[in-house]
Motif scaffolding. Structure first.
Motif, short mmCIF file in Angstrom:
data_model
loop_
_atom_site.label_atom_id
_atom_site.label_comp_id
_atom_site.label_asym_id
_atom_site.label_seq_id
_atom_site.Cartn_x
_atom_site.Cartn_y
_atom_site.Cartn_z
N GLN A 50 -7.15 -0.53 -5.12
CA GLN A 50 -7.48 0.25 -4.06
C GLN A 50 -7.81 1.75 -4.47
OE1 GLN A 50 -4.29 0.07 -0.97
NE2 GLN A 50 -5.67 -1.42 0.04
N GLN A 53 -11.24 1.84 -5.65
CA GLN A 53 -12.44 1.93 -4.58
C GLN A 53 -12.14 3.09 -3.70
OE1 GLN A 53 -11.44 -1.94 -2.74
NE2 GLN A 53 -11.93 -3.08 -4.66
N GLY A 54 -11.34 4.09 -3.89
CA GLY A 54 -11.13 5.28 -3.38
C GLY A 54 -10.63 5.03 -2.08
N LYS A 55 -9.78 3.86 -1.83
CA LYS A 55 -9.05 3.54 -0.46
C LYS A 55 -7.57 4.05 -0.85
CE LYS A 55 -11.82 -0.52 0.45
NZ LYS A 55 -11.49 -2.00 0.10
N MET A 56 -7.11 4.58 -1.78
CA MET A 56 -5.84 4.93 -2.17
C MET A 56 -6.15 6.30 -3.18
SD MET A 56 -2.61 3.11 -3.82
CE MET A 56 -2.04 2.01 -2.52
#
Ligand code: HEC
Length: 159
Positions: A50, A53-56
């Motif tokens: 995450q 992927q820049g989701k966190m």
């Protein structure tokens, strides 16, 4: 006998015993062992994927802790838990037994070894990025690790 000799002997005996223990493992225990190891690796890889992927948001401490845990868990060499006879669910086993493994693990042993070898490299890359605690290196290493999971699953795990 000198203490050092005794210790060395004890260590080599226990190393042999554990190798034997894996080979003689009941298929249902081996299935559970490898699925458990995979799950714990996945739990640790989730937040890293995450972040990559820049989701966190980047969290250095979490990255380092999770990456080093993945290294330690993969060092258990879970490919040992793919023992002969564990290619199908075990009827009447004490513990619920299902498996998604494909028989190619045994029939294409060289390809299987190569997939495990790519995982060795990817895990080493992730651990190196963790020791440098570097975000850019984390992204590259996480991508490589994700590819090695997926590559092996494509060939050796049922969809
Ligand atoms: C060398 C091959 C290989 C590699 C590399 C690999 N796996 Fe697996 N994985 C398998 C196989 C085969 C199964 C199916 C095992 C079974 O059901 O008996 C599996 C199953 C799983 C499962 C399901 C476990 C369960 O409870 O049924 C998860 C989750 C998983 N892998 C995650 C990962 C992740 C995450 C990575 C990479 C970080 C990874 N795996 C790398 C071969 C691999």
């Amino acid at each position: 006998m000198k203490t050092a000799t005794k210790v060395a002997l004890a260590l080599s005996v226990s190393a042999c015993a554990s190798t034997l223990a894996y080979a003689q493992m009941k298929p249902e225990d081996a299935i559970r062992a490898r699925q458990s190891v995979m799950r714990v690796i996945a739990l640790n890889f989730g937040p890293i994927a995450q972040m990559a992927q820049g989701k966190m948001p980047w969290n250095k401490d979490m990255f380092v802790a999770n990456a080093l845990r993945i290294e330690a868990i993969w060092a258990m060499q879970p490919t040992r838990f793919f023992v002969p006879g564990s290619d199908h669910p075990v009827a009447g086993a004490k513990i619920a037994s299902f498996t998604d493994v494909r028989p190619e693990v045994w029939s294409q042993a060289d390809k299987w070894k190569a997939a495990a070898g790519r995982m060795d490299e990817a895990v080493a890359g992730l651990a190196k990025a963790a020791r440098g605690a570097d975000e850019a290196a984390m992204k590259a290493a996480a991508g490589a690790l994700g590819k090695s999971c997926g590559g092996c699953h494509d060939d050796f795990r049922k969809k």
